[in-house]
Design an enzyme around this catalytic site. Structure first.
Site, PDB file in Angstrom:
ATOM      1  N   LYS A  73       0.799  -1.234   0.000  1.00 28.59           N
ATOM      2  CA  LYS A  73       0.000   0.000   0.000  1.00 28.59           C
ATOM      3  C   LYS A  73       0.831   1.284   0.000  1.00 28.59           C
ATOM      4  O   LYS A  73       0.343   2.330  -0.400  1.00 28.59           O
ATOM      5  CB  LYS A  73      -0.968  -0.009   1.189  1.00 28.59           C
ATOM      6  CG  LYS A  73      -2.028  -1.092   1.068  1.00 28.59           C
ATOM      7  CD  LYS A  73      -2.791  -1.309   2.357  1.00 28.59           C
ATOM      8  CE  LYS A  73      -3.843  -0.257   2.568  1.00 28.59           C
ATOM      9  NZ  LYS A  73      -4.734  -0.587   3.704  1.00 28.59           N
ATOM     10  N   ASP A 109     -10.243   4.065   2.447  1.00 28.43           N
ATOM     11  CA  ASP A 109     -10.517   3.884   3.879  1.00 28.43           C
ATOM     12  C   ASP A 109     -11.147   5.140   4.477  1.00 28.43           C
ATOM     13  O   ASP A 109     -11.923   5.064   5.430  1.00 28.43           O
ATOM     14  CB  ASP A 109      -9.231   3.550   4.636  1.00 28.43           C
ATOM     15  CG  ASP A 109      -8.761   2.131   4.403  1.00 28.43           C
ATOM     16  OD1 ASP A 109      -9.587   1.292   3.983  1.00 28.43           O
ATOM     17  OD2 ASP A 109      -7.569   1.854   4.631  1.00 28.43           O
ATOM     18  N   GLY A 136      -1.663   2.830   9.042  1.00 23.40           N
ATOM     19  CA  GLY A 136      -2.412   3.428   7.944  1.00 23.40           C
ATOM     20  C   GLY A 136      -3.893   3.600   8.234  1.00 23.40           C
ATOM     21  O   GLY A 136      -4.491   4.619   7.872  1.00 23.40           O
ATOM     22  N   THR A 204      -6.284  -0.865  15.336  1.00 23.06           N
ATOM     23  CA  THR A 204      -5.235  -1.887  15.359  1.00 23.06           C
ATOM     24  C   THR A 204      -5.849  -3.223  14.922  1.00 23.06           C
ATOM     25  O   THR A 204      -7.059  -3.333  14.732  1.00 23.06           O
ATOM     26  CB  THR A 204      -4.631  -2.056  16.768  1.00 23.06           C
ATOM     27  OG1 THR A 204      -5.542  -2.826  17.582  1.00 23.06           O
ATOM     28  CG2 THR A 204      -4.361  -0.717  17.428  1.00 23.06           C
ATOM     29  N   TYR A 234     -12.763  -6.827  11.394  1.00 21.85           N
ATOM     30  CA  TYR A 234     -14.015  -7.359  10.834  1.00 21.85           C
ATOM     31  C   TYR A 234     -14.145  -8.875  10.949  1.00 21.85           C
ATOM     32  O   TYR A 234     -15.182  -9.437  10.581  1.00 21.85           O
ATOM     33  CB  TYR A 234     -14.170  -6.935   9.362  1.00 21.85           C
ATOM     34  CG  TYR A 234     -13.045  -7.348   8.456  1.00 21.85           C
ATOM     35  CD1 TYR A 234     -12.987  -8.637   7.927  1.00 21.85           C
ATOM     36  CD2 TYR A 234     -12.040  -6.453   8.116  1.00 21.85           C
ATOM     37  CE1 TYR A 234     -11.957  -9.020   7.090  1.00 21.85           C
ATOM     38  CE2 TYR A 234     -11.002  -6.823   7.281  1.00 21.85           C
ATOM     39  CZ  TYR A 234     -10.968  -8.106   6.765  1.00 21.85           C
ATOM     40  OH  TYR A 234      -9.938  -8.492   5.944  1.00 21.85           O
TER      41      TYR A 234
END
Length: 290
Positions: A73, A109, A136, A204, A234
């Site tokens: 990324k 995001d 990030g 985190t 998730y």
């Protein structure tokens, strides 16, 4: 679900390493099926040494775009013709659009966090927030809070205090926002900060499968019904942190909402169409709960 293509099918996909646990192909291919768009989404396990070749290959094969996940990324930025404001501030790209051989980098995001928290915007505005983490995802949440919610104060909490301090300095310089505190993740020391904040965000990976018995905060009396607790993890959907918060009356936002909402922005960048977010989220929850 669609699993075939022909000459007119638009191709999109994912590059990362490892990617075996990703839900992105399911999310996007269900969305393409629901909207009737002739697209297909394919995942590719790309090790760092092959990143440049993989990107060249996707361009050569006529891909419309692709998602980017760990560990690419940041590195992928060097291949972009242009980077969005969000991606520039967050320092990471997770979505790429290809147009006429040129690559345009985005960070969705931010959109994921915005949509996930939007219904609470009046409560968050002019109140204190806690963001746990300094990677990030934390950057994306902090950028979103400053730009769209204007909290009175953001408490940055991280295991390594220096990394949180680096974030504070970055956003002070780039966004002229300096209503921060910097704190080490020591539960007794941050108890009052947690209790006095309207929003608590776990940015985190603590609590993610297979370590679902872990949580960044472990005392339910830290939470109250006046609070919103947002966990970006998730898997599992209901993390230990969310269960603790709910047990003391707090309202919670799970990581599935973030996952689907950030995917919806990628979907829109590639197709120009809106993703049917509610239907996709329901389908994903059914798949996870099987």
């Amino acid at each position: 679900m669609k699993d075939s293509m022909h000459l007119k099918t638009q191709l999109v996909g994912l590059i990362g390493h490892p990617i075996k646990h990703t839900y992105s192909p399911f999310i996007h291919n269900i969305a393409f099926e629901l909207t009737g768009l002739d697209y297909i989404y394919l995942p590719f396990n790309v090790v760092p040494a092959n990143l440049k070749s993989a990107i060249k290959g996707l361009v050569a094969l006529g891909y419309r775009g692709f998602n980017v996940t760990i560990p690419h990324k940041v590195k992928v930025k060097e291949f972009m013709s242009k980077v969005s404001e969000e991606a520039s501030f967050v320092g990471a790209i997770n979505t790429v659009l290809i147009e006429e051989g040129k690559l345009f980098g985005y960070n969705t995001d931010v959109a994921g966090a915005l949509e996930s928290l939007y219904s609470y915007r009046k409560e968050i505005s002019d109140n204190e927030c806690v963001v746990i983490g300094a990677g990030g995802s934390a950057r994306a949440v902090i950028y979103t809070l400053i730009k769209h919610f204007r909290p009175s104060k953001i408490h940055l909490v991280n295991r390594t205090e220096q990394r949180a301090e680096t974030l504070r300095q970055f956003f002070k310089t780039k966004m002229k926002f300096d209503a921060f505190t910097v704190n080490e993740l020591m539960p007794p020391d941050i108890k009052d900060i947690i209790k006095n904040s309207v929003l608590i965000v776990n940015a985190t990976s603590v609590g993610m499968y297979p370590d679902e018995d872990d949580a960044v905060l472990t005392q339910k009396d830290l939470f109250s019904k006046q609070q919103i607790v947002f966990d970006l993890v998730y898997n599992p959907v209901q993390t230990k942190l969310l269960k603790l918060a709910q047990s003391n009356g707090a309202r919670t936002v799970d990581g599935i909402k973030m996952l689907v909402n950030q995917a919806a922005k990628s979907f829109e960048i590639w197709t120009g169409e809106k993703m049917p977010v509610e239907q996709v989220e329901k389908a994903l929850l059914l798949k996870i709960n099987k």
